[in-house]
Scaffold this motif. Structure first.
Motif, PDB file in Angstrom:
ATOM      1  N   THR A  82     -37.786 -23.793  51.035  1.00  0.00           N
ATOM      2  CA  THR A  82     -37.303 -22.469  51.426  1.00  0.00           C
ATOM      3  C   THR A  82     -35.815 -22.463  51.748  1.00  0.00           C
ATOM      4  O   THR A  82     -35.263 -21.428  52.103  1.00  0.00           O
ATOM      5  CB  THR A  82     -38.074 -21.955  52.646  1.00  0.00           C
ATOM      6  OG1 THR A  82     -37.958 -22.912  53.718  1.00  0.00           O
ATOM      7  CG2 THR A  82     -39.542 -21.759  52.314  1.00  0.00           C
ATOM      8  N   GLN A  85     -33.296 -24.356  47.750  1.00  0.00           N
ATOM      9  CA  GLN A  85     -34.227 -24.462  46.629  1.00  0.00           C
ATOM     10  C   GLN A  85     -33.628 -23.940  45.336  1.00  0.00           C
ATOM     11  O   GLN A  85     -32.666 -23.178  45.344  1.00  0.00           O
ATOM     12  CB  GLN A  85     -35.516 -23.689  46.948  1.00  0.00           C
ATOM     13  CG  GLN A  85     -35.403 -22.169  46.858  1.00  0.00           C
ATOM     14  CD  GLN A  85     -34.930 -21.533  48.144  1.00  0.00           C
ATOM     15  OE1 GLN A  85     -34.155 -22.112  48.888  1.00  0.00           O
ATOM     16  NE2 GLN A  85     -35.363 -20.301  48.404  1.00  0.00           N
ATOM     17  N   ASN A  89     -38.452 -22.819  43.452  1.00  0.00           N
ATOM     18  CA  ASN A  89     -38.735 -23.075  44.868  1.00  0.00           C
ATOM     19  C   ASN A  89     -38.953 -24.567  45.100  1.00  0.00           C
ATOM     20  O   ASN A  89     -39.803 -24.984  45.880  1.00  0.00           O
ATOM     21  CB  ASN A  89     -39.936 -22.273  45.362  1.00  0.00           C
ATOM     22  CG  ASN A  89     -39.610 -20.804  45.533  1.00  0.00           C
ATOM     23  OD1 ASN A  89     -38.527 -20.450  45.995  1.00  0.00           O
ATOM     24  ND2 ASN A  89     -40.531 -19.943  45.133  1.00  0.00           N
ATOM     25  N   SER A 115     -46.578 -21.496  50.701  1.00  0.00           N
ATOM     26  CA  SER A 115     -45.454 -20.929  51.429  1.00  0.00           C
ATOM     27  C   SER A 115     -45.472 -21.368  52.888  1.00  0.00           C
ATOM     28  O   SER A 115     -46.533 -21.525  53.501  1.00  0.00           O
ATOM     29  CB  SER A 115     -45.512 -19.399  51.356  1.00  0.00           C
ATOM     30  OG  SER A 115     -44.527 -18.821  52.193  1.00  0.00           O
ATOM     31  N   THR A 117     -43.229 -19.677  54.966  1.00  0.00           N
ATOM     32  CA  THR A 117     -42.469 -18.586  55.571  1.00  0.00           C
ATOM     33  C   THR A 117     -43.019 -18.205  56.931  1.00  0.00           C
ATOM     34  O   THR A 117     -42.265 -17.958  57.882  1.00  0.00           O
ATOM     35  CB  THR A 117     -42.477 -17.349  54.650  1.00  0.00           C
ATOM     36  OG1 THR A 117     -41.952 -17.715  53.373  1.00  0.00           O
ATOM     37  CG2 THR A 117     -41.628 -16.239  55.244  1.00  0.00           C
TER      38      THR A 117
END
Length: 343
Positions: A82, A85, A89, A115, A117
């Protein structure tokens, strides 16, 4: 067998200030190469027994997927990158190795990417059905470790606060995969590549350095001790500046420095990370006091031109080190040479 860092050029700072012990890997009953029978990998949250070589390994955080890939094992799942990248990704060095192993992202053999996030995606990790979860380099918290351990046996951080060295991660991965000999050879190879750079650029051995961050106009962050940035610069033959060693509190791996004292940051090379998409000129414009760093006058104040380049050093792995040698070291050498000419 205690799993300790083989990095002999670390700055002389103590390990993390938290009351968490430095950990490693021990073999309860040694098996033949290629067998991980009765291996117990110790980490800051305890010890994880590995009864047999896992076929499916999921990884958490940076570095861990890299060390598996470097040893020829494609993880069944890995975090997306994240920060720093690329379009996948991922990172360029990870993509290159995935291609070599026939597991390019987007292909049938590619690892699942989950993910981060909103934190660890426990559901996605569980769906990858791992035999083991590998998080030797990470900032995994106790409760996160316990949740992951309910999915599969989990190798937690070998050191707290992302301070596990790439050598330690590689050794632990070698133990896990029954590839200790390959892991040892890989460490020797990469350390040899770094040593070769010190010989290629003899200016390094006469250069002092500071690893810093200038992305926030209100402060200067200085990296020290066992952070990966000073580890990398030391491995090239440079010496950490006295001002850093004298102001690093025991156990700390970074500290904040007032821009009003920027003139005290005496070093031949100041390797600085800056705001994403910015350069040294932008950083100096953000706070004129940054211009009082002595290296700003000699050409020794330098930043790389991408977040991925910063990532290659700050989250070091066997794969990223080789990439950094090609893409980061020449920039550092130019800065060191300019600083030497200005003396």
């Amino acid at each position: 067998m205690k799993l300790t860092s083989r990095y002999t050029l670390l700055a002389a700072a103590a390990a993390t200030a938290l009351a968490l012990t430095s950990c490693g890997s021990s073999t309860e009953q040694a098996g033949p190469e290629g067998s991980a029978a009765q291996i117990s990998i110790e980490h800051i949250y305890g010890s994880t027994p590995i009864e047999e070589v896992p076929e499916k390994v999921a990884t958490i955080s940076w570095v861990n997927a890299d060390v598996l890939l470097a040893l020829g094992t494609v993880p069944v799942g890995m975090d997306i990158d994240t920060w720093g990248q690329n379009a996948n990704n991922s990172t360029d060095w990870k993509d290159a190795r995935l291609k070599e192993l026939g597991a390019e992202i987007g292909s049938e053999n590619a690892p699942a990417q989950y993910s981060v996030t909103d934190g660890i995606d426990y559901e996605a990790i569980a769906e990858s059905d791992p035999d083991v979860i590998f998080a030797a380099y990470s900032g995994l918290k106790q409760d996160e470790y316990e949740k992951l351990s309910k999915i599969a046996p989990t190798v937690g951080p070998l050191e707290a606060n992302y301070l596990t060295s790439w050598q330690q991660s590689t050794e632990a991965a070698g133990e896990l995969l029954g590839k200790s000999t390959e892991a040892s050879a890989l460490i020797d190879e990469v350390e040899g590549q770094l040593s070769a750079q010190a010989e290629k650029y003899p200016v390094f051995k006469d250069s002092s350095f500071i690893a810093a961050d200038l992305s926030q106009p209100s402060t200067i962050s200085i990296y020290a001790g066992e952070d990966n940035r000073p580890r990398f610069l030391s491995a090239l033959g440079m010496s950490q500046a006295a001002v850093v060693s004298e102001n690093t509190e025991e156990g700390n791996f970074y500290f904040e420095w007032s821009p009003e004292r920027a003139n005290e940051l005496e070093a031949d090379v100041v390797f600085a990370s800056v705001a994403s998409g910015a350069g040294i000129a932008d950083a100096l414009a953000s706070n004129p006091l940054f211009g009082q760093i002595p290296a700003a006058e000699t050409g020794g104040l330098v930043a790389v031109d991408s977040d991925q380049a910063v990532l290659s050093v700050s989250a070091a792995s066997p794969l990223s080190m080789s990439w950094a040698i090609e893409n980061v070291v020449p920039i550092l050498a130019e800065a060191a040479e300019q600083a030497a000419e200005a003396k």
